[in-house]
Design a protein around this motif. Structure first.
Motif, PDB file in Angstrom:
ATOM      1  N   LEU A 377     -20.942  33.547 -39.655  1.00 18.24           N
ATOM      2  CA  LEU A 377     -21.316  33.420 -41.201  1.00 18.24           C
ATOM      3  C   LEU A 377     -20.375  32.603 -41.835  1.00 18.24           C
ATOM      4  O   LEU A 377     -20.766  31.637 -42.765  1.00 18.24           O
ATOM      5  CB  LEU A 377     -21.285  35.001 -41.662  1.00 18.24           C
ATOM      6  N   VAL A 378     -19.123  32.747 -41.652  1.00 23.54           N
ATOM      7  CA  VAL A 378     -18.070  32.119 -42.080  1.00 23.54           C
ATOM      8  C   VAL A 378     -18.017  30.685 -41.727  1.00 23.54           C
ATOM      9  O   VAL A 378     -18.012  29.658 -42.753  1.00 23.54           O
ATOM     10  CB  VAL A 378     -16.559  32.486 -42.083  1.00 23.54           C
ATOM     11  N   LEU A 379     -18.224  30.228 -40.497  1.00 22.48           N
ATOM     12  CA  LEU A 379     -18.168  28.838 -39.946  1.00 22.48           C
ATOM     13  C   LEU A 379     -19.260  28.123 -40.487  1.00 22.48           C
ATOM     14  O   LEU A 379     -19.356  26.958 -40.714  1.00 22.48           O
ATOM     15  CB  LEU A 379     -18.265  28.912 -38.527  1.00 22.48           C
ATOM     16  N   ASP A 380     -20.524  28.672 -41.092  1.00 24.37           N
ATOM     17  CA  ASP A 380     -21.516  28.085 -41.524  1.00 24.37           C
ATOM     18  C   ASP A 380     -21.266  27.354 -42.884  1.00 24.37           C
ATOM     19  O   ASP A 380     -21.906  26.326 -42.946  1.00 24.37           O
ATOM     20  CB  ASP A 380     -22.697  28.965 -41.516  1.00 24.37           C
ATOM     21  N   VAL A 381     -20.108  27.838 -43.565  1.00 28.61           N
ATOM     22  CA  VAL A 381     -19.784  27.232 -44.651  1.00 28.61           C
ATOM     23  C   VAL A 381     -19.215  25.824 -44.368  1.00 28.61           C
ATOM     24  O   VAL A 381     -19.419  24.759 -45.153  1.00 28.61           O
ATOM     25  CB  VAL A 381     -18.890  28.134 -45.535  1.00 28.61           C
ATOM     26  N   LEU A 382     -18.475  25.923 -43.268  1.00 27.80           N
ATOM     27  CA  LEU A 382     -17.685  24.495 -42.989  1.00 27.80           C
ATOM     28  C   LEU A 382     -18.555  23.487 -41.915  1.00 27.80           C
ATOM     29  O   LEU A 382     -18.452  22.537 -42.101  1.00 27.80           O
ATOM     30  CB  LEU A 382     -16.298  25.109 -42.116  1.00 27.80           C
ATOM     31  N   ILE A 383     -19.546  24.269 -41.149  1.00 28.78           N
ATOM     32  CA  ILE A 383     -20.406  23.705 -40.268  1.00 28.78           C
ATOM     33  C   ILE A 383     -21.804  23.705 -40.620  1.00 28.78           C
ATOM     34  O   ILE A 383     -22.374  24.818 -39.978  1.00 28.78           O
ATOM     35  CB  ILE A 383     -20.031  23.849 -38.931  1.00 28.78           C
ATOM     36  N   PRO A 384     -22.608  23.512 -41.592  1.00 30.57           N
ATOM     37  CA  PRO A 384     -23.775  24.018 -42.042  1.00 30.57           C
ATOM     38  C   PRO A 384     -25.006  23.576 -40.848  1.00 30.57           C
ATOM     39  O   PRO A 384     -25.910  23.961 -41.105  1.00 30.57           O
ATOM     40  CB  PRO A 384     -24.151  23.360 -43.466  1.00 30.57           C
ATOM     41  N   SER A 385     -24.487  22.481 -40.328  1.00 30.92           N
ATOM     42  CA  SER A 385     -25.519  22.032 -39.294  1.00 30.92           C
ATOM     43  C   SER A 385     -25.815  22.914 -38.354  1.00 30.92           C
ATOM     44  O   SER A 385     -24.877  23.298 -37.455  1.00 30.92           O
ATOM     45  CB  SER A 385     -25.135  20.652 -38.878  1.00 30.92           C
ATOM     46  N   THR A 386     -27.153  23.419 -38.032  1.00 27.51           N
ATOM     47  CA  THR A 386     -27.293  24.398 -37.018  1.00 27.51           C
ATOM     48  C   THR A 386     -27.037  23.725 -35.591  1.00 27.51           C
ATOM     49  O   THR A 386     -26.342  24.528 -34.867  1.00 27.51           O
ATOM     50  CB  THR A 386     -28.981  24.797 -37.015  1.00 27.51           C
TER      51      THR A 386
END
Length: 473
Positions: A377-386
């Motif tokens: 959840l947190v990392l997706d803010v920094l790495i939004p690419s799936t």
């Protein structure tokens, strides 16, 4: 809801959908925060092979955190060292982000121009009149069917940016019903994100994540299909509740036109439908990138301009007018890319990953599964690419899952849930910002609207993950 003197129905939008803070202010604040993080976090990196992280290879990089670095640039760093991102680099990150996101930005602008032509010709309004007449004003049934179709496209085929062409249609549908752009946007966005959450056979995350954990591609689809059905029912229920709260009543007199479409409008709408079908086919079979897609949209715009009956000058003015409406929002996509560039320049992305992974417990498999989910959840803010997030986190999460007793399929599920839920709201996602730009909706406005559903999906994800751990999925 109230009836106007002319007999048509006016439906009020929810009061909670105000404009709020300007999205440019929000993104610039996040960009500044990213710069601050390069001071607070140590710099470090994992070794990579073929673009994939090698587990256990993390090493810190020497860094000078003095305030003098505020006026320096990362380009001056000696090899093997790092420095915080200074003011100059923060400013340089914006044009670099615009350049990096140029493909997506130009694609969004061309789509805006395409719908400028459609709107000027009157084809969109005429088509929506006929569509609402066909379902006899039963918008609840129509929205449910549309969301099912959109969600299936994303969960089976990985469709996302392809739906940019659909969003203006849904926005016009919402306007026709007297509701805000936000509801038209949400009909598409909620459905697409639901599809990505479970990704029954979505090739974008699964072809990267599953092989990295030694799993056959698309394996475990049965349970993901069950979870997909649950998420979709909740998502549709949320949207129907929102529409009802906006004041729409089933069976309301919408003063629908019943006259047939003009030949010009009929031809234009058929061309648009064929164009959408061709787009889906080309994206999945020929793996078109943004450059090819933009060229495709330009060609479709030219076809529609010829069919519209508008003169060359009038069609060109309509195209430019459509682009102008989303010009400012398109700029925000470049600022979002600048945030990722700032974190990369400060070499703190891998440090954040390393720090978050260290919090995942290994003594209890239930806690470990929830810890992996929270980390994603947190990392997706920094790495939004799936695909990018899968390449960075799966090689690390796989061994962590094995040590804690979490099965590989559940580790993939934690990644899918974390990536999908955060992507519903993160302002660093280029695709989400492209959706917002196309619908002309501000990020803070969208965040207030979608936050309750995000909270519900997080709770559902926790229950589903614990269920998956319990049955040994």
């Amino acid at each position: 809801m109230k009836t106007t003197p002319q007999g048509t129905v006016e439906i009020k939008s929810p009061s909670s959908m105000g404009s709020g803070s300007h999205p440019l202010v929000v993104l610039l604040f996040i960009l500044l925060l990213a710069g601050v993080l390069t001071y607070l976090f140590e710099s470090g990196s994992y070794q990579r092979k073929d673009g994939l992280v090698i587990p256990g290879s993390y090493q810190t990089i020497p860094k000078d955190n003095s305030l003098m670095e505020l006026f320096g640039t990362v380009a001056d760093n000696p090899a093997g060292t790092a420095s915080p991102v200074g003011l100059v680099d923060l400013l340089l990150a914006v044009p670099e982000g615009l350049q990096k996101g140029g493909g997506l930005i130009f694609m969004v602008l061309v789509i805006g121009g395409l719908f400028g032509i459609l709107s000027k010709s009157g084809a969109v309004d005429a088509g929506l009149e006929r569509l609402l007449s066909a379902v006899r004003g039963n918008v609840y049934w129509l929205v449910s069917c549309l969301m099912l179709i959109f969600a299936l496209g994303s969960t089976l085929l990985g469709l996302a940016s392809e739906y940019l062409l659909i969003i203006p249609l849904m926005v016009e549908l919402a306007r026709r019903l007297g509701m805000s752009n936000l509801i038209g946007l949400a009909i598409v966005t909620v459905a697409v994100k639901v599809g990505y959450l479970s990704s029954i056979t979505n090739p974008l995350p699964l072809t990267i994540a599953q092989p990295l954990l030694g799993l056959p591609i698309f394996s475990g689809a049965g349970l993901r299909a069950v979870f997909f059905a649950i998420y979709l029912l909740v998502g549709i229920g949320f949207m129907l509740w929102v529409i009802k709260r906006a004041g729409f009543t089933k069976g309301a007199d919408l003063a629908l036109e019943t006259k047939p479409l003009s030949p010009c409008h009929f031809i234009m709408l058929i061309t648009l439908l064929i164009g959408i079908g061709g787009l889906v086919y080309a994206s999945n079979h020929w793996q078109w990138e943004k450059q090819q897609l933009t060229a495709y949209y330009i060609a479709l715009s030219l076809f529609l301009a010829v069919q519209s009956g508008l003169g060359a000058n009038e069609a060109a003015e309509a195209f430019v007018s459509g682009m102008k409406k989303i010009l400012m929002a398109s700029f925000l996509i470049g600022v979002a890319f600048a945030i990722a560039i700032t974190l990369q320049n400060g070499k703190v992305l891998d440090s954040v990953v390393h720090s978050l992974v260290s919090f995942i417990g290994e003594d209890n498999r239930y806690i470990a599964a929830l810890g992996m989910f929270g980390t994603q959840l947190v990392l997706d803010v920094l790495i939004p690419s799936t695909s990018g997030q899968a390449a960075v986190t799966m090689p690390i999460m796989g061994p962590v899952g094995q040590l804690s007793g979490v099965a590989p399929q559940t580790t993939v599920l934690a990644f899918l849930f974390g990536n999908g839920i955060t992507n519903m709201i993160t302002p660093t996602s280029g695709t989400l910002l492209a959706y917002l730009a196309t619908a002309q909706v501000g990020w803070s406005q969208w965040a207030r609207f979608i936050l309750p559903l995000v909270a519900i999906f997080i709770l559902l994800a926790c229950v589903m993950l614990m269920t998956a751990v319990y049955i040994g999925y």
